[in-house]
Design a protein around this motif. Sequence first.
Motif, PDB file in Angstrom:
ATOM      1  N   VAL B 356      68.209  34.023  -8.709  1.00  0.00           N
ATOM      2  CA  VAL B 356      68.050  35.290  -9.427  1.00  0.00           C
ATOM      3  C   VAL B 356      68.312  35.082 -10.915  1.00  0.00           C
ATOM      4  O   VAL B 356      67.545  35.531 -11.776  1.00  0.00           O
ATOM      5  N   LEU B 357      69.398  34.351 -11.218  1.00  0.00           N
ATOM      6  CA  LEU B 357      69.701  34.076 -12.625  1.00  0.00           C
ATOM      7  C   LEU B 357      68.533  33.355 -13.282  1.00  0.00           C
ATOM      8  O   LEU B 357      68.170  33.639 -14.418  1.00  0.00           O
ATOM      9  N   LYS B 358      67.926  32.430 -12.524  1.00  0.00           N
ATOM     10  CA  LYS B 358      66.779  31.712 -13.088  1.00  0.00           C
ATOM     11  C   LYS B 358      65.627  32.669 -13.363  1.00  0.00           C
ATOM     12  O   LYS B 358      64.967  32.581 -14.397  1.00  0.00           O
ATOM     13  N   VAL B 359      65.378  33.584 -12.411  1.00  0.00           N
ATOM     14  CA  VAL B 359      64.305  34.551 -12.615  1.00  0.00           C
ATOM     15  C   VAL B 359      64.555  35.344 -13.902  1.00  0.00           C
ATOM     16  O   VAL B 359      63.654  35.595 -14.688  1.00  0.00           O
ATOM     17  N   LEU B 360      65.833  35.700 -14.125  1.00  0.00           N
ATOM     18  CA  LEU B 360      66.164  36.490 -15.309  1.00  0.00           C
ATOM     19  C   LEU B 360      66.013  35.686 -16.593  1.00  0.00           C
ATOM     20  O   LEU B 360      66.116  36.242 -17.675  1.00  0.00           O
ATOM     21  N   GLY B 361      65.800  34.372 -16.452  1.00  0.00           N
ATOM     22  CA  GLY B 361      65.575  33.570 -17.651  1.00  0.00           C
ATOM     23  C   GLY B 361      66.692  32.600 -17.971  1.00  0.00           C
ATOM     24  O   GLY B 361      66.671  31.959 -19.016  1.00  0.00           O
ATOM     25  N   PHE B 362      67.686  32.499 -17.097  1.00  0.00           N
ATOM     26  CA  PHE B 362      68.724  31.495 -17.312  1.00  0.00           C
ATOM     27  C   PHE B 362      68.102  30.125 -17.058  1.00  0.00           C
ATOM     28  O   PHE B 362      67.584  29.869 -15.975  1.00  0.00           O
TER      29      PHE B 362
END
Lengths: 242, 453
Positions: B356-362
């Motif tokens: 999820v964090l990756k999806v948010l751009g992390f």
Amino acid sequence: MGPIVEVGNLHKFFRRGSEQIDVLKGLNLEVPEGEFLALMGPSGSGKTTLLNLIAGLDTPSRGTIRVGDQLISTMGEGKLAAWRTRHVGFVFQFYHLLPVLTAYENVELPLLLLPLSAAQRKQQVTTALELVGLTDRMRHRPGQLSGGQQQRVGIARAIVTDPTILVADEPTGDLDAHSAEDILNLLVALQKSLQKTIVMVTHDPRAAARAARILHLDKGRLVRETGPDSAESLFQRAVQPD
Amino acid sequence: MFESTLRSLDERIMAFLDSPWNVVLAALGLFALVLLYAWAPYVRLVVKSMRRNPLRTLLTGSATFLLVMVITMIWSVLWLLDLVTAERSRDFKAIVTERWQIPSQMPFSYERILEDGGATRRGDVKPQNVMSWQFYGGTLDPKKSRENLVFFFALDPAKVLTMMDEFRDLNEDEHLEMQKMVRAVQEDKRRIVLGRDCLKRINKRVGERISLFSINYQGIDLDDCEIIGTLPEGRLTLFGLMHRDRLNNALDAYERKNGSPHPLAKKSLNLVWLQIPDTETYGKLAEQIANSPSFADPAVKVETASSGISSFLDAYRDMLWGVRWLLVPAILATLSMVIATAISISVRERRIEMAVLKVLGFGPTRILFMVLAEAAFIGLVSGALSAGGAYLYINKAMGGLRLPIAFFPPFRIPLEALWWGPTLGILTALVGSIFPAWSARSVRVSQVFSKLA
Ligand SMILES: Nc1ncnc2c1ncn2[C@@H]1O[C@H](COP(=O)(O)OP(=O)(O)O)[C@@H](O)[C@H]1O
Ligand SMILES: [Mg+2]
């Protein structure tokens, strides 16, 4: 106005052991700015895969994807991540809020990646929570919120960076009919008031019917395009039990 | 009182600023604080992630706490041993003892000759100062039971403050007190000074007089010894000090009374300290003494204080080597593995969250660092608590680690341990979390959210 999303001859295959699975087989697609587009299709037809590619979560095996003025199909993982922060708002079927953070902190999360002051972050989070009508719940943790409320937080998190496109994968799939209606109303309102471009995957015809245009996907190919007022849609809406 | 506290604080700060390393460290610490402030939301995120499974965080923290504490104790002992065995090259002491016999028993006349460094020719060097040591054991009980036994060092009171390291760091009051006692003993040789624990053991008080019945000098009993004070805290706390003339006069009196000298009359000098300005002088002195005909019977040897301890520690060398190079690394490896396990479990549990964090751009690197930071945070906090706890508990509550290694006083945890602890905690945590952090970094979003996963 040119299209905000432009997909050309898009292929995606996955490898499972020695076997190659062709999930998307040469898709072409354009989404005009400000449109609310629904993607429908049977389970396994490649809807999520297509959506993930448009959202820059994965890279195509072949073909091009342009979003805004950026060709994202050739970007590397790190560059895509940075691009997503500013340009994509993602809404999940299962909300996927971080359980340890409050609603406010969940919405704030994407802003941590942008060069904003604490005051600016606060301003944007408050605005987003106002838009989804949850200002009175911002100190609550996800566990203390209903499914519908959690999805509103999810939507607030998706719009808080004011992204170029909003993508949603079955956003009502885990909700009861009433909450689903709420969420769809919210998405439509956002699209109308903020001119947001929305791409939504769903297999619920009633959800799809709220979109301006519906694309049907089957076995990795776009098979048909209908409007919300097509006979097919009206028929489907009519037979749907309430 | 307050003023002296302030002054000592001031001295400490000045001493702290004296070393460039300290200044660099302090600057780094400040920088870290600034970064921490700038990254406050991240820090919050990391801290909140740890709250997800408080029990596991607590267990990981406790394991770190315990193991860092064990290492802190081991290193404190090794550190002190290193310190005392390290050769000093200026202003150090040499020890003269009998060459072939332990315990060393030399004629008292050797002390006079050593004052001249056994010099025979022009150009020969002398030590800067010399101190004689004679051991006298006596009990308060005429039947010579061992219960009320006191071990005395019979010495020249004038040398107590000039030669003995333990009295170098006295504060002003203690120093004055010590000077007063030295003068008092010089005025009346029957006066003695006892360590606090020694006094407690024989159940006497300052001002009382005692009679001593010797256990190593048959027939040399000493009446009417007046206890005039106690020694400052330190490694002499179980011993007593007396004027050397008291013992030597008693030996002379024995000869007058019995017509023949005491059997130990020519064996009453146990060791001699020489104060040496530098290694060159030491080399010359050692040679002079070795070649001097005055030290023919018995022959003597000259060692530096540290080489004396070194040769003593030789007996423990294999054990110390094992502790340093096998035990400590084993503990560190265990600690890293404990942390690695805990962090991998928590990363696996949070695969979806990472996605999820990756999806948010992390980005991948950011996620890698967040996992590392979480581990480092646990390591830092537990390491700091552990070292701080060991420092306070062992030094203040236990009065040091009492280990049966030679004649060493209780081992204290050095102030340095306060940075060993956190550093160890962070480093082992980082080592342990590299793999889990890497796997979190490489989480593939499309896989996590596909129906396969
Ligand atoms: N990461 C992946 N690895 C292998 N196969 C995948 C992966 N993601 C999706 N697939 C396969 O691709 C097909 C389409 O999946 P998906 O796009 O999730 O379908 P849906 O239309 O139901 O959202 C499915 O057969 C699925 O098993
Ligand atoms: Mg799907």
